[in-house]
Design an enzyme around this catalytic site. Sequence first.
Site, PDB file in Angstrom:
ATOM      1  N   ASP A 346       0.850  -1.181   0.000  1.00 21.61           N
ATOM      2  CA  ASP A 346       0.000   0.000   0.000  1.00 21.61           C
ATOM      3  C   ASP A 346       0.893   1.241   0.000  1.00 21.61           C
ATOM      4  O   ASP A 346       2.105   1.134   0.233  1.00 21.61           O
ATOM      5  CB  ASP A 346      -0.902  -0.029   1.232  1.00 21.61           C
ATOM      6  N   GLU A 436      -5.244  19.683   1.916  1.00 20.81           N
ATOM      7  CA  GLU A 436      -5.993  20.919   2.153  1.00 20.81           C
ATOM      8  C   GLU A 436      -5.815  21.392   3.583  1.00 20.81           C
ATOM      9  O   GLU A 436      -5.673  22.587   3.853  1.00 20.81           O
ATOM     10  CB  GLU A 436      -7.469  20.696   1.830  1.00 20.81           C
ATOM     11  N   ARG A 533       4.791  17.993  -3.817  1.00 20.86           N
ATOM     12  CA  ARG A 533       3.463  18.075  -4.441  1.00 20.86           C
ATOM     13  C   ARG A 533       3.120  19.546  -4.637  1.00 20.86           C
ATOM     14  O   ARG A 533       3.108  20.316  -3.681  1.00 20.86           O
ATOM     15  CB  ARG A 533       2.423  17.388  -3.561  1.00 20.86           C
ATOM     16  N   THR A 613      -2.518   1.107  -4.700  1.00 23.12           N
ATOM     17  CA  THR A 613      -3.077   2.186  -3.905  1.00 23.12           C
ATOM     18  C   THR A 613      -4.372   2.695  -4.507  1.00 23.12           C
ATOM     19  O   THR A 613      -4.606   2.571  -5.713  1.00 23.12           O
ATOM     20  CB  THR A 613      -2.065   3.348  -3.786  1.00 23.12           C
ATOM     21  N   LYS A 754      -6.964  -5.016  -5.512  1.00 22.02           N
ATOM     22  CA  LYS A 754      -5.677  -5.314  -4.895  1.00 22.02           C
ATOM     23  C   LYS A 754      -5.516  -6.814  -4.702  1.00 22.02           C
ATOM     24  O   LYS A 754      -4.474  -7.395  -5.045  1.00 22.02           O
ATOM     25  CB  LYS A 754      -5.559  -4.610  -3.539  1.00 22.02           C
ATOM     26  N   ASP A 778      -6.625  -2.751   3.116  1.00 21.53           N
ATOM     27  CA  ASP A 778      -5.534  -3.635   2.678  1.00 21.53           C
ATOM     28  C   ASP A 778      -5.727  -5.076   3.142  1.00 21.53           C
ATOM     29  O   ASP A 778      -4.907  -5.936   2.837  1.00 21.53           O
ATOM     30  CB  ASP A 778      -4.179  -3.124   3.208  1.00 21.53           C
TER      31      ASP A 778
END
Length: 1134
Positions: A346, A436, A533, A613, A754, A778
Amino acid sequence: MNSERDSETTFDEDSSQPNDEEVPYSDDETEDELDIQPAVEPEQNRINREVEATRETLRKDCNWQVKANDRAFHEQPQFMKTEYLCLKKSKYAGNAIKTYKYNPITFLPLNLFEQFKRAANFYFLVLLILQTIPQITTLSWYTTLIPLLLVLGITAIKDLVDDVARHRMDNEINNRNCDVIREERFINAKWKDIKVGDVIRLGKNAFVPADILLLSSSEPHSLCYVETAELDGETNLKFKMSLDVTDRYLQEERALAIGNSSWYLYDGKDYTPSYRGFLNFWGYIIVLNTMVPISLYVSVEVIRLGQSYFINWDLQMYYPPKDTPAKARTTTLNEQLGQIHYIFSDKTGTLTQNIMAFKKCCISGETYVQQVNSDFSWNMYADGKLTFHDQYLIEKIKQGKEPEIRQFFFLLALCHTVMVDNSDGELNYQAASPDEGALVTAARNFGFVFLSRTQNTITISEMGTVKTYDVLAILDFNSDRKRMSVITREPNGAIRLYCKGADTVIYERLHRNDPQKQTTERALDIFASETLRTLCLCYKDISNEEYEAWNKKFMAASVALRNRDEALDKVYEEIEQNLILLGATAIEDKLQDGVPETISKLSKADIKIWVLTGDKKETAENIGFSCELLTDETTIYYGENISALLQTRLENQKNRTGSNANSSHGDNENFFPPGGNRALIITGSWLNEILLEKKKKKKKLLKLKFPRTMEEKQKQMESKRRAELNKEQQQRNFVDLACECNSVICCRVTPKQKAMVVDLVKRYKKAITLAIGDGANDVNMIKTAHIGVGISGQEGMQAVMSSDYSFGQFRYLQRLLLVHGRWSYIRMCKFLRYFFYKNFAFTLVHFWYSFFNGYSAQTAYEDWFITLYNVLYSSLPVLLVGLLDQDVSDKLSIRFPSLYILGQRDLLFNYRKFFISLFHGVVTSLIIFFIPYGAYLQTMGEDGEAPSDYQSFAVTAASSLIIAVNFQMGLDTSYWTFVNAFSIFGSIALYFGITFDLHSSGIHVLFPSAFQFTGTAPNALRQPYIWLTIILSVAICLLPVVALRFLTMTIWPTESDKIQKNRKKYKAEEETWRRRPSVFRRGVSGRRSAYAFSHQRGYADLIASGRIIRRRRASLTAVLGNNLAEVRRAEEAS
């Protein structure tokens, strides 16, 4: 006339390429849920559906009913079901958790039943029963009973300890307390006592004890925020809202409901030859059972248990910040840790810390980078957690001479959908995404503090001055827009649009003469090289006339009944044009410590890492560069690149095999030329498209079915078979292609996908797989892989509870595999090879002896020697090797990851190694039998006695065997300690000590039938030629092995041999080595990283509707609390 018998008319929708930004259909969706209803529906179909829905409702109403706070109602007969005979039980499940298997009454019978379900234990039980039949056995029954009881006892104790731990965990959870309404008042009750229909009350930050329905909340509009990390791994708060009717009814109570022919020696019994043959057959079954003795299973369990404890005790895998040690939750998979080919990981919380940090920014073309630590003591709202290293920027903000800088941070404080909570006297932000939240918190620390909001306003403290702005519209984020905007009316009446978003979409909408384009783009490239980012900020002034005209379109789109989202996006696009660029932000999604180094080490060990992911493609790709899974030299392939390649391969395979896609001809062809660094990045939508898992949406026009002919049924079955074969071949091709890549990143995938990816690799590659994750999303992947690893992180304990191993950080994975896994595999392989060798050498002596005893199943050794051989005489040395042996140290194991490849290729225990051990055992047994036999043919003792009897021969052979096999274990030991040396020589001494005791006259007097070798050992072992015979036998057994080992290590040394030879040199290097700067630099990528928005829309709809906001605007005192006086003084000073 149409010959089609099935007149169900359907047609597929227009096909389109998968959307990389969309998460595929839900795991729980069915075909019916994916069907799109036509605009015009046949009347009969509608009537039939309504009738069926009515019936279904009636069935549900008749079977399941819940009544609040009325336990007697749920105990009525209609809510009971029969369990056993006339015993009835409520069909409503209780709330007590039960993970344990036994109780004091059921432990013994149930545990014995489970143990005897194992083939090995049942086999030895049958042997024990056979040994009680005197006609067929030549061995005493206790030779099997004692080892069997030992195995059963050790296993039972281990199971008991594990179950006691489960009892404790269950009791801890079941005995937690909560408030439950009883007799019209709240009382404190335990979780296990909660029943269906109970009304309970929960406080802030309390755990939810059951599946509950929200009836009312103390918050406005009965709103509450729930963290679902234990369910889906998401740490962001989700809002839940009760029904208005229950809220109004329970407002005063403020409650939460939870609710061939042969010859024989004559023995005086007139048995026929066939019957004697039958008895001897079973006799030899008993005699030769020691080839695979019961002690093998005991030893394996002890070794596995010890290796598990070594993992638990490893302080280098202990994570102090959370007091989290490594934990082996199973004892059966340790050796497989040394054979891993593929790791499925993950991303969020596993590779990263799931913590966002504001690192850098570019404002009006100037980049603010690290210089010195910044001082935020001047700001009473600073949270003290931001570590920004440019005091020059703060001084500019304070001076206020550059309005663009203040406008930059004002935008961050204004343009968002964050909610604020001030209940504890401090500002706590609840954001739809960590990014945010990090941006709003950064603005807060720089002096622009988001204080509160209502349905139409937002209040901000600007450098100590509190101002309120009218919010005219919120243009919320979605995955297509990759941006969000807010339109506000400022106190002077001006209307302005503020926008933030990914640079790829913002640059398309900037004013063509914007002066900051080039400088900001250069800054973005610098940020990207550091794998940060990025996010662009911009604004636009709007005239009243332009806004009024646009607002009419906006209101019309807001109430559209069809395609509302598309209509809104179109209206948003009209106003978000000709924007003016303010600058860009750079956020770091912090990697866990040591992730790049760990991935590098595992890659050198030829372990391929796949990241699975649910995040968007840009985010996953960004992390791939951060953790060095991707580099600038990596050739990246996407879903659209490989789709045509796979389709072409499938068509070629069908053409070669005459439409038989199941043929393996041509499957070994490579998709890519050899060499090069390749990676595959594929989204969940493309994954479904490529693997033919995509569900087709159909429009139903008519549903009138007629019986099909047999020919039509056969055609349909053949069509389905071909489709399944095509699907299987396509999946195999995809796995082959993906495995040619050095790394694979699957993004926007569901938990089911997954697990599907892991299963495909398991199925078609036949390789050992490991899955690692930290959240409940997961769990499917962790359970599907051969080995599951859980990380105790920010997303609850569901992954840990479902895993085989757990620890606190991803970096511990390299030590788990390269050290513990590799050692466990080497130890177990060496143990098994030696164990089979020593038991072949021991047991086959009976076989050679049978040629000289008339095939009577008489044993070559004393019964007590047979009983104790695997229990005492030869067990401890091999156990210690299985527990402690190591070819190289742990530091060298990590320094040279290529040593791990031995386990992946299974080179240490396979058919070849087994037959070598078999051959070695056969040769040793021949030597152990025939050398003493030859020596005993014509012998005479010094005292004129003839010790060449059966009993003396048995002692000689047994003594030769014990010395030979224990010295052989010494030759196989790589890591010598005092304990190993003591175990080898101690086992030999123990054998002679016990043998002399068992052959004494005293014990024979007490038990004459059980001890019949009276005086044999003292008489035989005082003869010198007996000792010469033993020494000769041992020498012939061991000298060839020593010579072969020497030649092998000299002429064909393994990598491990080379490292062992130079271990002193490596140790000296470690002592003089000084740590150099890490080669894993963040500035290795020249790509553009993208801002990661949340996976769904924010809170804009709730904000605009007013349902999430208090109807009555909070006073400034309620918002600022004790800080109001300081704010007033700051206003007067300004």
